[in-house]
Design a protein around this motif. Structure first.
Motif, short mmCIF file in Angstrom:
data_model
loop_
_atom_site.label_atom_id
_atom_site.label_comp_id
_atom_site.label_asym_id
_atom_site.label_seq_id
_atom_site.Cartn_x
_atom_site.Cartn_y
_atom_site.Cartn_z
N LYS A 115 0.83 -1.20 0.00
CA LYS A 115 0.00 0.00 0.00
C LYS A 115 0.87 1.26 0.00
O LYS A 115 0.57 2.23 -0.67
N LEU A 116 1.96 1.22 0.77
CA LEU A 116 2.83 2.40 0.88
C LEU A 116 3.65 2.65 -0.39
O LEU A 116 4.07 3.77 -0.63
N ASP A 117 3.87 1.64 -1.18
CA ASP A 117 4.79 1.76 -2.33
C ASP A 117 4.40 2.86 -3.30
O ASP A 117 5.23 3.63 -3.72
N PHE A 118 3.11 2.93 -3.66
CA PHE A 118 2.74 3.86 -4.72
C PHE A 118 3.05 5.32 -4.40
O PHE A 118 3.79 5.95 -5.14
N PRO A 119 2.55 5.90 -3.29
CA PRO A 119 2.84 7.32 -3.06
C PRO A 119 4.33 7.63 -2.90
O PRO A 119 4.80 8.66 -3.37
N PHE A 120 5.08 6.72 -2.29
CA PHE A 120 6.50 7.00 -2.09
C PHE A 120 7.28 6.96 -3.41
O PHE A 120 8.13 7.81 -3.66
N ALA A 121 6.95 6.02 -4.27
CA ALA A 121 7.60 5.96 -5.58
C ALA A 121 7.25 7.21 -6.39
O ALA A 121 8.09 7.79 -7.08
N PHE A 122 5.99 7.62 -6.26
CA PHE A 122 5.50 8.80 -6.97
C PHE A 122 6.28 10.05 -6.52
O PHE A 122 6.76 10.84 -7.34
N ILE A 123 6.43 10.20 -5.21
CA ILE A 123 7.18 11.35 -4.67
C ILE A 123 8.64 11.29 -5.11
O ILE A 123 9.25 12.31 -5.44
N ASN A 124 9.20 10.10 -5.15
CA ASN A 124 10.60 9.97 -5.59
C ASN A 124 10.79 10.49 -7.00
O ASN A 124 11.74 11.21 -7.28
N LEU B 141 1.34 13.49 4.20
CA LEU B 141 1.95 13.28 2.89
C LEU B 141 1.37 14.21 1.82
O LEU B 141 2.11 14.78 0.99
N ILE B 142 0.08 14.42 1.84
CA ILE B 142 -0.58 15.16 0.74
C ILE B 142 -0.13 16.63 0.65
O ILE B 142 0.20 17.11 -0.43
N PRO B 143 -0.03 17.37 1.76
CA PRO B 143 0.48 18.75 1.65
C PRO B 143 1.91 18.80 1.12
O PRO B 143 2.25 19.70 0.35
N LEU B 144 2.70 17.80 1.49
CA LEU B 144 4.08 17.74 1.01
C LEU B 144 4.10 17.56 -0.52
O LEU B 144 4.83 18.27 -1.24
N VAL B 145 3.26 16.67 -0.99
CA VAL B 145 3.17 16.44 -2.45
C VAL B 145 2.69 17.71 -3.15
O VAL B 145 3.18 18.08 -4.20
#
Lengths: 136, 129
Positions: free
Chosen positions: A10-19, B5-9
């Motif tokens: 579940k955590l993988d998608f947003p973190f990869a996206f931010i990277n 996380l969302i505000p950071l993005v």
């Protein structure tokens, strides 16, 4: 064990996206340079076969009317040379090159006279041009 | 305190959009200028000028939009091919005269072509009239 694996998934998608976004951000920060208003107001000579690079510094702008700006500050030719000599110090061969950008319609003789006056003071000069493919 | 996380993005996206819109991808180039001398009437080292001209393999005269290479007028866009031909014929020393009608674009186009063809010596001079 299975539950833990699912939570990690579940955590993988947003973190990869931010990277990826951070990598793009670093790319633009590293490759970008801030360009002043006077520097964009001149239309530099076009070239098509030279290596492209960022707008170099220090930069002497010669506008259509012949007004000079050294790194965005209005200056005279004598002051620009004096500034470069101060930066170069007492070294016999200053390594700092002055980059000159002139409007492409500026008379060549006046342009060459300005460039030569700078070179006579012992400051190496490069003529800045715009890559024709980026003219838009 | 939890990690938001969302505000950071959102902030990162704003920064990314700013840099993407405000930047160009390295559209500039730089050209070193060879030696240059100004000729004003009867002054300015006439003996040296004559010697340089006599030693030159090619004499170019740049005026608005065209260049005269060893007596032949060419539009600037065709000069690169002519420079290559002169280089292939064994020319090494070039003297470039700049007429008052020439612009910065004209002289840069000629210097770019000469740089591409790698002549051993390029001297730029201004000539009145």
């Amino acid at each position: 064990m299975q539950r833990l694996a699912r939570e990690r998934q579940k955590l993988d998608f947003p973190f990869a996206f931010i990277n990826i976004i951070l990598l793009l951000l670093f790319f633009f920060i590293v490759t970008g340079s801030i360009i002043g208003k006077n520097e964009t107001s001149v239309a530099p000579p076009l070239t098509s076969r030279l290596t492209t690079e960022r707008l170099p510094r220090p930069l002497l702008v010669i506008d259509k009317a012949g007004a000079l700006y050294l790194d965005e500050v209005p200056t005279s030719l004598a002051d620009a040379i004096a500034s470069m000599e101060r930066v170069g110090g007492d070294t016999p061969a200053p390594t700092l090159t002055l980059n000159v950008i002139a409007d492409r319609t500026f008379p060549a003789q006046r342009f060459l006279d300005i460039v030569e006056a700078i070179r006579q003071a012992g400051v190496p000069v490069r003529i800045v041009t715009l890559d024709a493919r980026a003219k838009g | 305190m939890t990690f938001m996380l969302i505000p950071l993005v959102d902030v990162i996206f704003l920064l990314l959009t700013f840099f993407m819109l405000s930047s160009n991808l390295a559209p500039y180039s730089a050209l070193m200028l060879g030696s240059y001398q100004r000729e004003t009437g009867a002054s300015a080292q006439p003996a040296k000028t004559g010697a340089d001209e006599a030693q030159a393999d090619v004499i170019l005269t740049v005026s608005a939009g065209e260049v005269r290479a060893n007596g032949i007028n060419l539009p600037l866009k065709d000069f690169l091919d002519e420079a290559k031909r002169l280089k292939d014929d064994g020319a090494e020393r070039v003297v470039v005269f700049v007429r008052p009608s020439a612009t910065a674009q004209d002289i840069v186009s000629v210097l770019e072509a000469l740089k591409r063809t790698a002549f051993a010596s390029v001297t730029v001079r201004t000539r009145q009239g």
